[in-house]
Design an enzyme around this catalytic site. Structure first.
Site, PDB file in Angstrom:
ATOM      1  N   THR A  41       0.834  -1.210   0.000  1.00 56.97           N
ATOM      2  CA  THR A  41       0.000   0.000   0.000  1.00 56.97           C
ATOM      3  C   THR A  41       0.862   1.250   0.000  1.00 56.97           C
ATOM      4  O   THR A  41       0.568   2.234  -0.696  1.00 56.97           O
ATOM      5  CB  THR A  41      -0.935  -0.003   1.225  1.00 56.97           C
ATOM      6  OG1 THR A  41      -1.748  -1.176   1.195  1.00 56.97           O
ATOM      7  CG2 THR A  41      -1.827   1.226   1.219  1.00 56.97           C
ATOM      8  N   ASP A 227      -4.336  -2.258  -8.272  1.00 56.48           N
ATOM      9  CA  ASP A 227      -4.026  -2.988  -7.045  1.00 56.48           C
ATOM     10  C   ASP A 227      -4.621  -4.396  -7.120  1.00 56.48           C
ATOM     11  O   ASP A 227      -5.613  -4.627  -7.816  1.00 56.48           O
ATOM     12  CB  ASP A 227      -4.616  -2.232  -5.845  1.00 56.48           C
ATOM     13  CG  ASP A 227      -4.141  -2.778  -4.517  1.00 56.48           C
ATOM     14  OD1 ASP A 227      -3.168  -3.559  -4.502  1.00 56.48           O
ATOM     15  OD2 ASP A 227      -4.738  -2.415  -3.488  1.00 56.48           O
ATOM     16  N   GLU A 228      -4.026  -5.342  -6.403  1.00 55.52           N
ATOM     17  CA  GLU A 228      -4.527  -6.727  -6.320  1.00 55.52           C
ATOM     18  C   GLU A 228      -4.757  -7.327  -7.710  1.00 55.52           C
ATOM     19  O   GLU A 228      -5.789  -7.940  -7.984  1.00 55.52           O
ATOM     20  CB  GLU A 228      -5.827  -6.784  -5.497  1.00 55.52           C
ATOM     21  CG  GLU A 228      -5.730  -6.208  -4.103  1.00 55.52           C
ATOM     22  CD  GLU A 228      -4.966  -7.097  -3.130  1.00 55.52           C
ATOM     23  OE1 GLU A 228      -4.385  -8.109  -3.569  1.00 55.52           O
ATOM     24  OE2 GLU A 228      -4.948  -6.774  -1.929  1.00 55.52           O
ATOM     25  N   GLN A 258      -0.970 -15.051  -3.560  1.00 55.90           N
ATOM     26  CA  GLN A 258      -2.163 -14.742  -2.778  1.00 55.90           C
ATOM     27  C   GLN A 258      -3.420 -14.710  -3.642  1.00 55.90           C
ATOM     28  O   GLN A 258      -4.414 -14.091  -3.264  1.00 55.90           O
ATOM     29  CB  GLN A 258      -1.992 -13.411  -2.038  1.00 55.90           C
ATOM     30  CG  GLN A 258      -0.901 -13.430  -0.989  1.00 55.90           C
ATOM     31  CD  GLN A 258      -0.899 -12.183  -0.121  1.00 55.90           C
ATOM     32  OE1 GLN A 258      -1.775 -11.976   0.710  1.00 55.90           O
ATOM     33  NE2 GLN A 258       0.090 -11.329  -0.329  1.00 55.90           N
ATOM     34  N   ARG A 603      -0.613 -14.199   7.934  1.00 59.37           N
ATOM     35  CA  ARG A 603      -1.409 -13.219   8.698  1.00 59.37           C
ATOM     36  C   ARG A 603      -0.776 -12.977  10.065  1.00 59.37           C
ATOM     37  O   ARG A 603      -1.113 -11.998  10.740  1.00 59.37           O
ATOM     38  CB  ARG A 603      -2.844 -13.725   8.925  1.00 59.37           C
ATOM     39  CG  ARG A 603      -3.720 -13.944   7.707  1.00 59.37           C
ATOM     40  CD  ARG A 603      -3.714 -12.787   6.756  1.00 59.37           C
ATOM     41  NE  ARG A 603      -2.677 -12.994   5.738  1.00 59.37           N
ATOM     42  CZ  ARG A 603      -2.191 -12.020   4.957  1.00 59.37           C
ATOM     43  NH1 ARG A 603      -2.614 -10.784   5.102  1.00 59.37           N
ATOM     44  NH2 ARG A 603      -1.273 -12.276   4.049  1.00 59.37           N
TER      45      ARG A 603
END
Length: 751
Positions: A41, A227-228, A258, A603
């Protein structure tokens, strides 16, 4: 490695070399391969600020695409703090928001007005149902949600009706789904409406049919950031490809490791083929992780390295190695929930905030045992998404049970009177209410009255009569059969289970699993009334805690979040990796499951606790389990010593069924070593035999307990019973409360 800034731009302060390279590479195609916790980010927002501050692009020449409105707002706020009000002029938003903005400017080119309506799912299904009725397509044979889901998936792949081949449609809707799709699109145009899939699909049509419009956007948008990128579907990919101008100033940020949303249309191939799509593209790998310890990263990297479809990167950290992962085996799912809860209580007592603890499960049905255990011991928790007993399908099923137990329960009657669909709409329900008020009776009794009158249309009267007869029959059965068997009968005969079996949406399978888990939960209670009272207490058990709450969620929902301590239960073959995913998608599905394991492990900042159970109740049946293949794939040096010995000892499928069970079979204590996280003496003896070359054995061989017909035995879940038949290590037992069951000898003992 951090470097000092070479310019006066403060957003460059503290960036490591790869981050700085990504931020300052402002022209040409760029793929930023950003691993978990590597500052993605910050790189995105800094690069956007760098584009504006250096004059490389005006704010209104930049298109920045995110997947959520929350991410868009956060990016805009960060950029505004860097470059001021100019950030407001950036084209920044989700794919759908930007698609809608563009389509309103060019709506007339596809036969719409600029004030078109965007329909939600309910409205889409209503339109589709009307068309199905007109075309005589039976909604019971072909549920609206099923056909609507297929149409939406076609749109996600950029397929307009004329591009859908006959083989693609198959025999859906009696072979008429392609024509139904065409009729649906025509009806939306007549209504001046679109659904979410149309927002990009119509723009693809416009860009292809009107080169002048596309050229206008090429002149207006000089730089694109996404993004992503690993989560994009085909339509989003095509939209981006078309919008990218001849200078090819496209920057995609993502992580192929991911990509976990294949079930909803995401194509990991989009990011894998970036360099072939844009020859000469630069690739920057962000591999320095700022979140997790060394052992956690090494474990995640060891698992994901097994995947073949990946671009390749290895996470590392300047932080300490930290604690090794703990892999715990348990007797069954309830034992697992008890132990995890106890460990969390110990962490809390040692000063850990519960808000920094998460329990991540593969499937939603797994939350039930943890929720009930947390409630029983008063451990504050929150569920991301609906709590188990708050899920729609669970509330529906419980409403049926409530109405059987108490026919005067008007709220339960209202909930299920037309679920599944029986043709009892608003007018029918209104008539029942009128009769109930006039006769001062509950709705159920009023419905019985109306069945014998002409107040309702014949079809509605027949449907209502059938429901009343069913309720009466089930009430009678409640006095003669076990309440779990009653629940199965009600869910089947009402058509509720069949409704979800016919539903082909991605959520349907999970809803069916939740219904099975509900029936499992009922087995822990002597009566239906006792279970319903328990539910009432559970639903009233919410409370705030000054010490925070444990977070309970699925692995899919956890993406993008982070916690100090993560527990991941259910690491068993068939549960995780999901057998259904492997059956449906083969090697591709297995690789996505492995990416999900990678996401879950990363995580955690400080501790990871993985666990599996030796037996688990699945679809109402107790089944022996073997540890997930992902346990075997953990690098031994990242796991605590006792467990690491097992991982490196060549134990075939991995660690045996569970420490409690193995300890029992080897004469050890059932729970002593389990709670402390180490394997008992039985485990060590077995490992020694494996090292000596003995074949691994994961199930008791022969009649492990020397049982004979007539023996009185005890089972931890089913209680006391008598052996009625012996077949090797399989026993048929007549349990005092649970009835006849077939179990493995290793799971019972003589009292």
């Amino acid at each position: 490695m951090q470097t000092s800034p070479s310019t006066a731009h403060p957003w460059l302060d503290g960036l490591n070399d790869p981050q700085r390279k990504a931020v300052q590479s402002l022209s040409g195609p760029l793929l930023v391969l950003s691993g978990a916790g590597t500052g993605k980010t910050r790189v995105l927002t800094s690069r956007l600020a760098e584009l504006v501050a250096t004059g490389t692009a005006k704010p209104w020449n930049i298109l920045a695409v995110t997947f959520t409105n929350k991410a868009a707002r956060e990016m805009k706020m960060r950029v505004a703090s860097m470059v001021g009000p100019m950030a407001e002029q950036v084209w920044l938003g989700t794919f759908h928001a930007l698609g809608a903005r563009m389509l309103r400017r060019h709506a007339d080119l596809v036969g719409l007005r600029s004030d078109f309506t965007i329909l939600d799912t309910d409205d889409q299904n209503r339109v589709l149902k009307q068309l199905m009725e007109a075309d005589d397509i039976d909604p019971k044979r072909w549920p609206v949600r099923l056909l609507g889901g297929v149409i939406q998936r076609w749109k996600d792949r950029g397929l307009t009706p004329e591009k859908v081949g006959l083989a693609e449609a198959g025999d859906l809707a009696n072979g008429r789904l392609r024509q139904l799709y065409e009729s649906y699109q025509a009806r939306l145009l007549a209504l001046n409406a679109v659904d979410f899939g149309d927002l990009l699909l119509h723009m693809l049509t416009i860009f292809r049919a009107h080169p002048d419009v596309l050229a206008e956007y090429h002149g207006r948008i000089t730089h694109i950031m996404v993004d992503e990128y690993q989560d994009t579907n085909v339509a989003q990919y095509l939209w981006l490809r078309l919008l990218t101008g001849p200078e090819r100033n496209l920057c995609c940020v993502g992580d192929d490791d991911q990509s976990i949303y294949g079930w909803r249309g995401a194509e990991v191939g989009n990011i894998l083929k970036f360099e072939s799509d844009f020859p000469g593209a630069s690739t920057v790998r962000l591999e320095e992780n700022y979140r997790s310890t060394g052992h956690i990263l090494a474990a995640a990297s060891g698992i994901i390295a097994r995947n073949e479809s990946r671009l390749g990167k290895t996470l590392y950290t300047a932080a300490e190695e930290g604690e090794k992962l703990r892999v715990n085996g348990y007797w069954d799912g309830a034992d697992e929930a008890r132990s995890v809860s106890s460990q969390i209580e110990s962490l809390q007592a040692a000063g850990t905030s519960l808000s920094q603890v998460a329990v991540l499960v593969r499937a939603g049905f797994q939350t039930r045992e943890f929720e009930e255990r947390f409630i029983a011991i008063g451990l504050p928790y929150r569920v991301v998404g609906a709590r188990f007993y708050e899920r729609a399908e669970i509330r529906d099923a419980i409403a049926y049970m409530r109405l059987i137990a108490q026919p005067a329960d008007d709220l339960a009657f209202e909930r299920i009177v037309n679920v599944p669909k029986r043709g009892l709409g608003t007018a029918s329900l209104q008539a029942i209410h009128v009769q109930a008020r006039a006769s001062d009776k509950p709705l159920m009794a009023a419905a019985v009255d109306l069945v014998t009158t002409d107040e309702l249309r014949p079809a509605a009267r027949k449907a209502l009569g059938g429901l009343c007869q069913d309720i009466a029959r089930w009430r009678y059965a409640a006095g003669t059969m076990h309440h779990t068997d009653l629940a199965k009968m009600v869910l089947d005969e009402s058509g509720y289970t069949g409704m979800w079996q016919a539903d082909r949406s991605p959520e349907a399978e999970g809803r069916l699993e939740n219904l099975t888990e509900l029936v499992n939960a009922m087995q822990d209670f002597d009566t239906l009334q006792g279970f319903l009272e328990h539910i009432s207490l559970v639903m009233d058990g919410d409370s705030e805690s000054e010490q925070g709450e444990v977070t309970l969620m699925t692995l899919h929902a956890a993406k993008g979040l982070e916690f100090d301590i993560v527990f991941m239960p259910g690491w068993e073959e068939g549960v995780f990796p999901s057998q259904r995913t492997i059956d449906e998608n083969g090697a591709v599905g297995l690789e996505e499951e492995r990416r999900l394991a990678y996401v879950g492990i990363t995580r955690a900042r400080k501790q990871v606790h993985l666990s599996f159970a030796g037996s688990r109740r699945i679809h109402g049946q107790w089944q022996s389990s073997i540890p997930s293949r992902f346990v075997q794939e953990l690098p031994p040096e990242t796991v605590i010593e006792d467990i690491a010995q097992g991982l490196s000892g060549g134990l075939g499928g991995g660690i045996p069924f569970g420490r409690a069970r193995q300890a029992r079979l080897e004469g050890g204590s059932e729970f002593g070593d389990v709670q402390r996280g180490g394997y008992g003496p039985g485990w060590r003896r077995m490992a020694a035999r494996q090292e000596a070359g003995a074949e691994p054995s994961f199930t008791p061989q022969g009649n492990a307990g020397g049982f004979a017909s007539g023996d009185r035995v005890f089972h931890q879940k089913f209680g006391m019973g008598n052996v009625v038949h012996v077949d090797g290590d399989k026993l048929e037992i007549a349990f005092d409360r649970a009835g006849h069951k077939k179990v493995v000898a290793g799971f019972v003992s003589k009292p």
